[in-house]
Design a protein around this motif. Sequence first.
Motif, PDB file in Angstrom:
ATOM      1  N   LYS A  61       0.847  -1.190   0.000  1.00 30.54           N
ATOM      2  CA  LYS A  61       0.000   0.000   0.000  1.00 30.54           C
ATOM      3  C   LYS A  61       0.885   1.244   0.000  1.00 30.54           C
ATOM      4  O   LYS A  61       1.860   1.335   0.748  1.00 30.54           O
ATOM      5  N   ASN A  77      -5.303  -0.169  -2.152  1.00 33.70           N
ATOM      6  CA  ASN A  77      -5.741  -1.387  -1.492  1.00 33.70           C
ATOM      7  C   ASN A  77      -5.266  -2.584  -2.308  1.00 33.70           C
ATOM      8  O   ASN A  77      -5.198  -2.524  -3.528  1.00 33.70           O
ATOM      9  N   LEU A  78      -4.953  -3.663  -1.616  1.00 37.25           N
ATOM     10  CA  LEU A  78      -4.484  -4.888  -2.274  1.00 37.25           C
ATOM     11  C   LEU A  78      -5.409  -6.038  -1.925  1.00 37.25           C
ATOM     12  O   LEU A  78      -5.863  -6.159  -0.792  1.00 37.25           O
ATOM     13  N   SER A  79      -5.688  -6.870  -2.902  1.00 36.42           N
ATOM     14  CA  SER A  79      -6.400  -8.120  -2.645  1.00 36.42           C
ATOM     15  C   SER A  79      -5.622  -9.229  -3.349  1.00 36.42           C
ATOM     16  O   SER A  79      -4.549  -8.996  -3.891  1.00 36.42           O
ATOM     17  N   GLU A  80      -6.183 -10.425  -3.347  1.00 37.81           N
ATOM     18  CA  GLU A  80      -5.476 -11.593  -3.878  1.00 37.81           C
ATOM     19  C   GLU A  80      -5.054 -11.410  -5.337  1.00 37.81           C
ATOM     20  O   GLU A  80      -3.910 -11.615  -5.679  1.00 37.81           O
ATOM     21  N   TYR A  82      -6.187  -8.552  -7.331  1.00 33.12           N
ATOM     22  CA  TYR A  82      -6.440  -7.200  -7.818  1.00 33.12           C
ATOM     23  C   TYR A  82      -5.735  -6.156  -6.962  1.00 33.12           C
ATOM     24  O   TYR A  82      -5.428  -6.384  -5.803  1.00 33.12           O
ATOM     25  N   GLN A  84      -6.139  -1.920  -6.131  1.00 29.58           N
ATOM     26  CA  GLN A  84      -6.947  -0.719  -6.274  1.00 29.58           C
ATOM     27  C   GLN A  84      -5.988   0.462  -6.304  1.00 29.58           C
ATOM     28  O   GLN A  84      -5.214   0.677  -5.360  1.00 29.58           O
ATOM     29  N   GLN A  94      -9.792  -0.324 -10.172  1.00 29.50           N
ATOM     30  CA  GLN A  94      -9.320  -1.646  -9.781  1.00 29.50           C
ATOM     31  C   GLN A  94      -8.734  -2.323 -11.018  1.00 29.50           C
ATOM     32  O   GLN A  94      -9.379  -2.395 -12.062  1.00 29.50           O
ATOM     33  N   GLN A  96      -6.005  -5.718 -12.399  1.00 30.94           N
ATOM     34  CA  GLN A  96      -5.385  -6.979 -12.017  1.00 30.94           C
ATOM     35  C   GLN A  96      -3.937  -6.738 -11.614  1.00 30.94           C
ATOM     36  O   GLN A  96      -3.267  -5.851 -12.145  1.00 30.94           O
ATOM     37  N   ARG A  97      -3.459  -7.552 -10.699  1.00 36.86           N
ATOM     38  CA  ARG A  97      -2.070  -7.417 -10.255  1.00 36.86           C
ATOM     39  C   ARG A  97      -1.093  -7.588 -11.411  1.00 36.86           C
ATOM     40  O   ARG A  97      -0.078  -6.922 -11.477  1.00 36.86           O
TER      41      ARG A  97
END
Length: 110
Positions: A61, A77-80, A82, A84, A94, A96-97
Amino acid sequence: MFISSAFAQTAPAAAAEGGLMGSLTGMLPLVLMFVVLYFIMIRPQMKRQKEHRAMIDALAKGDEVVTAGGLLGKVANLSEGYVQLEIASGVQVQVQRSAVTQVLPKGTVK
């Protein structure tokens, strides 16, 4: 007559030995091309993929990044799978990583 029959008896063994050497010699350029292809194309590509995977796994972050589409933003923000990104004050998208191509030095995005 004796000499010609003795020579004829050793001929198949010599031909089989020459055939093996001939097939190995014929395969040598193919093997050499594969080795050159590996060191020129395959190995550097694998190295780049490994570096990209390490960069994506190390995202945190607040990092400033560039995406494959050319968006610049800060990681909000980070998710599995994705990320943001805040591309302007109060505007978040948002992505994709894997779309993140580069992490920029701090202070690049204003």
